[in-house]
Motif scaffolding. Structure first.
Motif, PDB file in Angstrom:
ATOM      1  N   GLU A  10       0.831  -1.202   0.000  1.00 32.29           N
ATOM      2  CA  GLU A  10       0.000   0.000   0.000  1.00 32.29           C
ATOM      3  C   GLU A  10       0.867   1.254   0.000  1.00 32.29           C
ATOM      4  N   ARG A  11       1.950   1.211   0.762  1.00 36.57           N
ATOM      5  CA  ARG A  11       2.857   2.341   0.859  1.00 36.57           C
ATOM      6  C   ARG A  11       3.595   2.571  -0.459  1.00 36.57           C
ATOM      7  N   ALA A  12       3.885   1.449  -1.190  1.00 36.55           N
ATOM      8  CA  ALA A  12       4.750   1.548  -2.362  1.00 36.55           C
ATOM      9  C   ALA A  12       4.002   1.838  -3.652  1.00 36.55           C
ATOM     10  N   GLU A  13       2.685   1.686  -3.680  1.00 40.92           N
ATOM     11  CA  GLU A  13       1.963   1.803  -4.955  1.00 40.92           C
ATOM     12  C   GLU A  13       2.129   3.194  -5.540  1.00 40.92           C
ATOM     13  N   PRO A  14       2.663   3.299  -6.753  1.00 40.95           N
ATOM     14  CA  PRO A  14       2.941   4.611  -7.337  1.00 40.95           C
ATOM     15  C   PRO A  14       1.675   5.304  -7.805  1.00 40.95           C
ATOM     16  N   SER A 410      10.492  -1.911  -0.545  1.00 49.27           N
ATOM     17  CA  SER A 410       9.242  -2.442  -1.104  1.00 49.27           C
ATOM     18  C   SER A 410       9.114  -2.137  -2.588  1.00 49.27           C
ATOM     19  N   VAL A 411       8.320  -2.958  -3.240  1.00 52.15           N
ATOM     20  CA  VAL A 411       8.027  -2.834  -4.668  1.00 52.15           C
ATOM     21  C   VAL A 411       6.533  -3.065  -4.856  1.00 52.15           C
ATOM     22  N   THR A 412       6.011  -2.750  -6.036  1.00 56.60           N
ATOM     23  CA  THR A 412       4.599  -2.992  -6.305  1.00 56.60           C
ATOM     24  C   THR A 412       4.423  -4.233  -7.174  1.00 56.60           C
ATOM     25  N   ARG A 413       3.265  -4.842  -7.076  1.00 52.43           N
ATOM     26  CA  ARG A 413       3.004  -6.029  -7.892  1.00 52.43           C
ATOM     27  C   ARG A 413       2.998  -5.673  -9.368  1.00 52.43           C
TER      28      ARG A 413
END
Length: 435
Positions: A10-14, A410-413
């Motif tokens: 949630e934190r990483a989603e651009p 962290s990374v996003t899916r």
């Protein structure tokens, strides 16, 4: 999905995530990304520390992740083995057995208090790509390597796994010791390796057609640009030094004009490093400083500090060092101090091969991004070592805030899906025009 990973995602989603439905993006990529992220969570449980991720070379945790990742490699159709240096390898044959291999991979070791994706993302993405490839269909073999030591956390010398594979292993490293006094040679024996045979991990130059590594950026540039993936042009030339300023330890009652304070000299020297390196556009870091004798009422007579200097090219690095050294000698002379410089490390810049860069560029274009940004890597990677034996190239993946070597990594899916797609498309691009 674990609660910890849900928070990180949630934190990483651009603000502008990759569109997984863009032309060229493979159906099912997000499901593969979810599997990769779940696997990263599994690997995070194999740690020597109860408070964070710590997994070092030739440790019980190293052995356990080999069992886990080895099973995933076999599920992807790869034949697996552990090489003489403790790297985990998997191979898928090409149109005929015994062809030279395109190598994909990264590392599974970590720093203390690590995140889930530095190194690990590249290994798991390579396994995901291998799972897409049918045996006997490529004009080269496809291999995945999970290097055992990139960080150098345990024995203080980095890139041990990849340097063994590249044929640049130094047998003298067997005498290196960890913080408990265990030698590398003894640790290798406990791991089931023969330290006298580690050099047998070396690959012959003709056995490889190239090496591709996907890795989180460890910087904020892709995030700031709103881009998921970037192409690495080169990896920094680096030099490290231990610098010592020697003055005179005296009581704090000594008048100002009689003082030869090594610590205030070091403070000016650190600011000089920042001023000169910043003006020349070269990353420079003083990460450690010590003063002695260390009493609150004694003027320090000796101050020792580290210097890590990096640049896009060897020439820029060396020119910057020449300017820096002259300035540091001026600081010492002005303060009545003696400067001693001890070099501790030197690494040349590594430039990515145009042929492999073009393949990765085509791979990123296949995800719907026709103009991948190009980035210079300040951080070192296994790619640097592998360049001694074959052509190399790297794909950078956006990470939240540029944070790395920390639990908040962290990374996003969506970005993970794009990574798998881009790396797979790069393999296919190379298959169309093999070297």
């Amino acid at each position: 999905m674990s609660a910890g990973r849900a928070v990180a995602h949630e934190r990483a989603e651009p603000a502008a995530p990759v569109d997984a439905s863009a032309p060229g993006v493979r159906a099912g990529s997000l499901a593969e990304a979810d599997l990769l992220l779940d696997r990263a969570d599994v690997l995070a449980t194999h740690s020597a520390s109860p408070t964070g991720i710590e997994r070092v070379y030739l440790s019980p945790e190293h052995a356990r992740v080999h069992e886990v990742v080895g099973a995933w490699m076999r599920d992807a159709g790869l034949r697996t083995w552990q090489d003489a240096a403790g790297n985990l390898c998997g191979r898928l044959e090409g149109e005929r057995d015994g062809l030279p291999a395109l190598l994909l991979g990264s590392h599974l070791d970590t720093v203390p208090g690590a995140g889930r994706y530095d190194g690990i993302l590249g290994v798991l993405a390579a396994v995901a790509v291998a799972a897409r490839v049918a045996p006997g269909t490529l004009p080269f073999a496809l291999e995945v390597v999970a290097f055992g030591d990139e960080e150098g956390t345990r024995f203080g010398t980095t890139l041990l796994g990849s340097r063994a594979l590249a044929g640049t292993w130094d047998p003298a490293w067997g005498a290196l010791t960890d913080r408990d006094g265990v030698t590398l040679a003894d640790a290798a024996r406990a791991f089931g390796l023969d330290p006298a045979r580690i050099t047998e991990a070396a690959r012959a130059p003709g056995s490889l057609v190239g090496y591709l590594e996907a890795h989180i950026e460890q910087g904020p540039l892709l995030e700031e640009a709103g881009r998921a993936l970037g192409l690495v042009t080169s990896i920094a030339a680096a030099r490290r030094f231990e610098l010592t300023l020697t003055g005179e330890a005296r009581h704090c009652a000594t008048p100002w004009h009689r003082r030869r304070d090594a610590l205030t000299g070091a403070a000016e020297a650190v600011l000089t490093v920042e001023r000169v390196a910043r003006a020349r556009g070269c990353p420079a870091t003083v990460g450690r400083i010590e003063a002695s004798p260390g009493a609150v009422n004694v003027i320090p007579g000796i101050a020792t500090f580290s210097l890590d200097l990096r640049a896009p090219s060897d020439a820029e690095r060396d020119t910057t060092w020449d300017v820096l050294r002259a300035e540091l000698e001026r600081v010492a002379a002005d303060r009545g101090l003696v400067l001693q410089v001890v070099p501790t490390h030197e690494a040349p810049a590594v430039h990515c091969a145009p042929r492999l860069q073009d393949a990765l560029r085509a791979g990123v274009a296949a995800t719907g991004d026709p103009d991948a940004p190009e980035l210079f890597s300040v951080a070192g990677h296994d790619t640097m070592a592998v360049a001694a034996v074959t052509d190399v190239a790297m794909l950078f993946v956006r990470c939240a805030g540029g944070i790395s070597h920390h639990a908040d990594e962290s990374v996003t899916r969506a970005d993970v899906a794009a990574t798998i797609d881009a790396l797979h498309a790069a393999v296919l691009a190379l298959a169309e025009r093999p070297a």
